[in-house]
Design a protein around this motif. Structure first.
Motif, PDB file in Angstrom:
ATOM      1  N   GLN A 310     -12.790   6.899  -2.717  1.00  0.00           N
ATOM      2  CA  GLN A 310     -11.594   6.060  -3.359  1.00  0.00           C
ATOM      3  C   GLN A 310     -10.652   6.211  -3.986  1.00  0.00           C
ATOM      4  OE1 GLN A 310     -13.326   3.365  -4.022  1.00  0.00           O
ATOM      5  NE2 GLN A 310     -13.450   3.150  -5.776  1.00  0.00           N
ATOM      6  N   GLY A 311     -10.895   8.375  -3.380  1.00  0.00           N
ATOM      7  CA  GLY A 311      -9.317   8.739  -3.870  1.00  0.00           C
ATOM      8  C   GLY A 311      -8.551   7.977  -2.533  1.00  0.00           C
ATOM      9  N   ALA A 312      -9.139   7.904  -0.591  1.00  0.00           N
ATOM     10  CA  ALA A 312      -8.442   7.366   0.322  1.00  0.00           C
ATOM     11  C   ALA A 312      -8.138   6.458  -0.085  1.00  0.00           C
ATOM     12  CB  ALA A 312      -9.772   7.810   1.311  1.00  0.00           C
ATOM     13  N   TYR A 313      -8.690   5.210  -1.219  1.00  0.00           N
ATOM     14  CA  TYR A 313      -8.342   3.736  -1.583  1.00  0.00           C
ATOM     15  C   TYR A 313      -7.082   3.298  -1.995  1.00  0.00           C
ATOM     16  CZ  TYR A 313      -8.875  -0.882  -2.449  1.00  0.00           C
ATOM     17  OH  TYR A 313      -8.235  -2.342  -2.573  1.00  0.00           O
ATOM     18  N   LEU A 314      -7.225   4.143  -2.730  1.00  0.00           N
ATOM     19  CA  LEU A 314      -6.309   4.661  -4.049  1.00  0.00           C
ATOM     20  C   LEU A 314      -5.154   4.912  -3.486  1.00  0.00           C
ATOM     21  CD1 LEU A 314      -4.568   4.359  -6.551  1.00  0.00           C
ATOM     22  CD2 LEU A 314      -6.300   6.429  -7.276  1.00  0.00           C
ATOM     23  N   ARG A 315      -4.840   6.163  -2.362  1.00  0.00           N
ATOM     24  CA  ARG A 315      -3.606   6.303  -1.781  1.00  0.00           C
ATOM     25  C   ARG A 315      -3.235   5.236  -0.885  1.00  0.00           C
ATOM     26  NH1 ARG A 315      -0.750   9.574   1.369  1.00  0.00           N
ATOM     27  NH2 ARG A 315      -1.258   9.839   3.673  1.00  0.00           N
ATOM     28  N   GLN A 316      -4.465   4.680  -0.464  1.00  0.00           N
ATOM     29  CA  GLN A 316      -3.956   3.244   0.313  1.00  0.00           C
ATOM     30  C   GLN A 316      -3.278   1.862  -0.254  1.00  0.00           C
ATOM     31  OE1 GLN A 316      -6.882   1.226   2.209  1.00  0.00           O
ATOM     32  NE2 GLN A 316      -6.278  -0.137   3.505  1.00  0.00           N
ATOM     33  N   GLN A 317      -3.759   1.772  -1.249  1.00  0.00           N
ATOM     34  CA  GLN A 317      -2.333   0.950  -2.369  1.00  0.00           C
ATOM     35  C   GLN A 317      -1.461   1.963  -2.770  1.00  0.00           C
ATOM     36  OE1 GLN A 317      -3.999  -2.810  -2.240  1.00  0.00           O
ATOM     37  NE2 GLN A 317      -5.321  -1.148  -1.090  1.00  0.00           N
ATOM     38  N   LEU A 318      -0.972   3.180  -2.978  1.00  0.00           N
ATOM     39  CA  LEU A 318      -0.115   3.405  -3.506  1.00  0.00           C
ATOM     40  C   LEU A 318       1.040   3.626  -2.228  1.00  0.00           C
ATOM     41  CD1 LEU A 318      -1.815   6.306  -5.949  1.00  0.00           C
ATOM     42  CD2 LEU A 318      -0.060   4.211  -6.998  1.00  0.00           C
ATOM     43  N   LEU A 319       0.445   3.448  -1.666  1.00  0.00           N
ATOM     44  CA  LEU A 319       1.558   3.480  -0.288  1.00  0.00           C
ATOM     45  C   LEU A 319       2.181   1.821  -0.020  1.00  0.00           C
ATOM     46  CD1 LEU A 319       0.117   5.444   2.417  1.00  0.00           C
ATOM     47  CD2 LEU A 319       2.029   6.168   0.707  1.00  0.00           C
ATOM     48  N   GLN A 320       0.845   1.018  -0.071  1.00  0.00           N
ATOM     49  CA  GLN A 320       2.001  -0.357   0.432  1.00  0.00           C
ATOM     50  C   GLN A 320       2.514  -0.526  -1.357  1.00  0.00           C
ATOM     51  OE1 GLN A 320      -2.310  -3.161   0.632  1.00  0.00           O
ATOM     52  NE2 GLN A 320      -2.624  -1.800   2.342  1.00  0.00           N
ATOM     53  N   LEU A 321       2.252  -0.530  -2.523  1.00  0.00           N
ATOM     54  CA  LEU A 321       3.165  -0.652  -3.047  1.00  0.00           C
ATOM     55  C   LEU A 321       3.875   0.340  -3.123  1.00  0.00           C
ATOM     56  CD1 LEU A 321       3.496  -1.557  -6.502  1.00  0.00           C
ATOM     57  CD2 LEU A 321       2.221   0.714  -7.183  1.00  0.00           C
ATOM     58  N   SER A 322       4.513   1.993  -2.826  1.00  0.00           N
ATOM     59  CA  SER A 322       5.828   1.737  -2.518  1.00  0.00           C
ATOM     60  C   SER A 322       6.555   1.459  -1.479  1.00  0.00           C
ATOM     61  CB  SER A 322       5.272   3.488  -1.677  1.00  0.00           C
ATOM     62  OG  SER A 322       6.768   4.091  -1.237  1.00  0.00           O
ATOM     63  N   GLU A 323       6.207   0.146  -0.236  1.00  0.00           N
ATOM     64  CA  GLU A 323       6.543   0.040   0.312  1.00  0.00           C
ATOM     65  C   GLU A 323       7.054  -1.289  -0.065  1.00  0.00           C
ATOM     66  OE1 GLU A 323       6.025  -1.236   5.135  1.00  0.00           O
ATOM     67  OE2 GLU A 323       4.449  -0.376   4.729  1.00  0.00           O
ATOM     68  N   LYS A 324       6.051  -1.693  -0.956  1.00  0.00           N
ATOM     69  CA  LYS A 324       6.799  -3.072  -1.390  1.00  0.00           C
ATOM     70  C   LYS A 324       7.888  -3.083  -2.782  1.00  0.00           C
ATOM     71  CE  LYS A 324       5.223  -6.444  -4.673  1.00  0.00           C
ATOM     72  NZ  LYS A 324       3.714  -7.270  -5.184  1.00  0.00           N
ATOM     73  N   HIS A 325       7.950  -1.747  -3.087  1.00  0.00           N
ATOM     74  CA  HIS A 325       9.211  -1.364  -3.681  1.00  0.00           C
ATOM     75  C   HIS A 325      10.100  -0.884  -3.313  1.00  0.00           C
ATOM     76  CE1 HIS A 325       6.930  -4.196  -7.004  1.00  0.00           C
ATOM     77  NE2 HIS A 325       6.100  -3.758  -6.842  1.00  0.00           N
ATOM     78  N   GLY A 326      10.121  -0.252  -2.336  1.00  0.00           N
ATOM     79  CA  GLY A 326      10.655   1.154  -1.981  1.00  0.00           C
ATOM     80  C   GLY A 326      10.790   1.675  -2.276  1.00  0.00           C
ATOM     81  N   LEU A 327       9.714   2.365  -2.771  1.00  0.00           N
ATOM     82  CA  LEU A 327       9.530   3.934  -3.704  1.00  0.00           C
ATOM     83  C   LEU A 327       9.691   4.812  -2.456  1.00  0.00           C
ATOM     84  CD1 LEU A 327       7.202   2.457  -6.580  1.00  0.00           C
ATOM     85  CD2 LEU A 327       9.875   3.058  -5.885  1.00  0.00           C
ATOM     86  N   ASP A 328       9.177   5.966  -2.803  1.00  0.00           N
ATOM     87  CA  ASP A 328       9.243   7.429  -1.790  1.00  0.00           C
ATOM     88  C   ASP A 328       8.387   7.223  -1.833  1.00  0.00           C
ATOM     89  OD1 ASP A 328      11.727   7.428  -2.205  1.00  0.00           O
ATOM     90  OD2 ASP A 328      12.390   8.851  -2.625  1.00  0.00           O
TER      91      ASP A 328
END
Length: 401
Positions: A310-328
């Protein structure tokens, strides 16, 4: 039910709280006095490792409260022995002292290290008492643990500080080595700095630190109040680096929501004598019965692997969210993670997310440019997806302004 019916002015003002009162919780969800529900990614600051009111806590508390609550720490009780045995059987430590909070456990670790330095003096026959800690670290809110912490502004808040805590830089072994003197007795750190924004110590740094402390005959203390009890995907965060510390502290998740903490040490370091350490409630049967129930859940086959997954999944989803909104991007270990926002919008996100309708989202922003995620260790993918969707909407709303 109106908020005005609650006389909140009877509580001492120690933090700015929103105008809501939580009345019920189950799993990843909280319900307030109006019946509104909130998806909770704070979980009491990583306290509720199995979510709100898990059945194992309900059962353990109900059974134990009928038997014995507190016979006094002057006597043995069965639940404390059971939990201590579970902890030592599943770690590199031999002895356990139970406390009521992480700060109290860390205070005990500081005392134990100083006792060790008194017994094992330096070449000049003087007591060793200095403990090297780290900038941006957090160890609690007692005077000694605030002094040990490296949080900005804490050096003057309740000055003068307790002396003996020189500060190094995390992941910089040279910064540690240059602080070692004939007064140094230990190095103390969080394997993952939580309050500073979820900054993990690298495997290489932890291994170098263990080598250095052994060479210089220093104790290594790991503060796992936030990172321990399965939070990183290992039962204890020190296991990520394949090392064995001399002392470890636990809190938060070990009680699953009730006040419980622990100080663990190797046999050769366990030097307290009668009267040097104690506490009215330490190791009481009610809290340790709950702690044992929680640890048994974490030790069930497949549980820790699910935390990693679940940690790996959360990491993946946060990275996708970051890319979507131009975060770091993001960082962290297991289910202790942070989203790097790249700008100071964290507090605004927290406020808007909480006020979402029909359901709110509870988030934490330890720094203005960052969000921290501390879900229950049994969070589901669906609950992660729901959080990501809600958070994405909040960020989009802010971007429109």
């Amino acid at each position: 039910m109106e908020f005005s019916r609650f006389n909140v002015d009877t509580l001492m003002q120690i933090t700015n709280r929103p105008s809501l009162v939580f009345t019920e919780g189950r799993g990843m969800w909280l319900t307030d006095h109006r019946g509104k529900r909130y998806l909770d990614y704070l979980q009491g600051w990583a306290v509720n490792c199995l979510g709100h009111s898990p059945q194992c806590i309900v059962d353990a508390a109900t059974e134990q409260v009928k038997k014995l609550i507190n016979p006094s720490p002057a006597f043995y009780n069965a639940p404390s022995i059971e939990l201590a045995t579970l902890l030592t059987d599943n770690s590199c430590f031999d002895r356990v002292f139970f406390a009521n909070s992480g700060a109290e456990a860390n205070e005990g670790a500081i005392k134990l290290a100083r006792k060790y330095g008194k017994v094992n003096k330096n070449a000049a026959g003087e007591n060793r008492y200095e403990i090297i800690t780290f900038n941006h670290g957090f160890h609690g809110r007692t005077l000694a643990t605030m002094s040990a912490s490296g949080k900005a502004g804490w050096d003057t808040m309740f000055a003068p500080q307790v002396p003996g805590f020189p500060k190094a830089e995390l992941n910089d072994i040279a910064s540690v080595e240059k602080l070692i003197t004939d007064k140094t007795v230990a190095v103390m750190l969080e394997p993952v700095q939580g309050e500073s924004g979820v900054i993990p110590a690298t495997r290489e740094f932890m291994q170098a630190l263990r080598t250095l402390t052994r060479e210089r005959k220093l104790l290594l203390i790991v503060d796992e109040v936030q990172a321990g009890m399965g939070r990183t995907g290992e039962l204890f965060a020190y296991q990520l680096s394949g090392i064995e510390p001399d002392i470890m502290t636990l809190g938060k998740g070990i009680g699953g929501g009730v006040p419980l903490a622990a100080l663990l040490a190797k046999q050769e370091v366990s030097l307290f004598e009668a009267g040097e350490q104690g506490g009215t409630y330490n190791g009481n049967p009610l809290t340790t019965a709950i702690g044992a129930a929680i640890l048994k859940e974490l030790l069930k086959p497949g549980f820790l692997q699910s935390v990693k997954d679940q940690g790996a999944y959360l990491r993946q989803q946060l990275l996708q969210l970051s890319e979507k909104h131009g975060l770091d991007g993001e960082r962290g270990e297991g289910l202790l993670r942070a989203l790097k926002l790249g700008r100071d919008i964290g507090p605004k996100i927290v406020e808007i997310a909480r006020d979402l309708e029909p359901a709110g989202l509870l988030l934490n922003s330890p720094r203005p440019d960052l969000l921290r995620f501390m879900p229950a260790l049994n969070v589901t993918k669906e609950e992660i997806d729901q959080m990501i969707s809600m958070l994405s909407g909040v960020i989009a709303q802010i971007d429109k302004v």
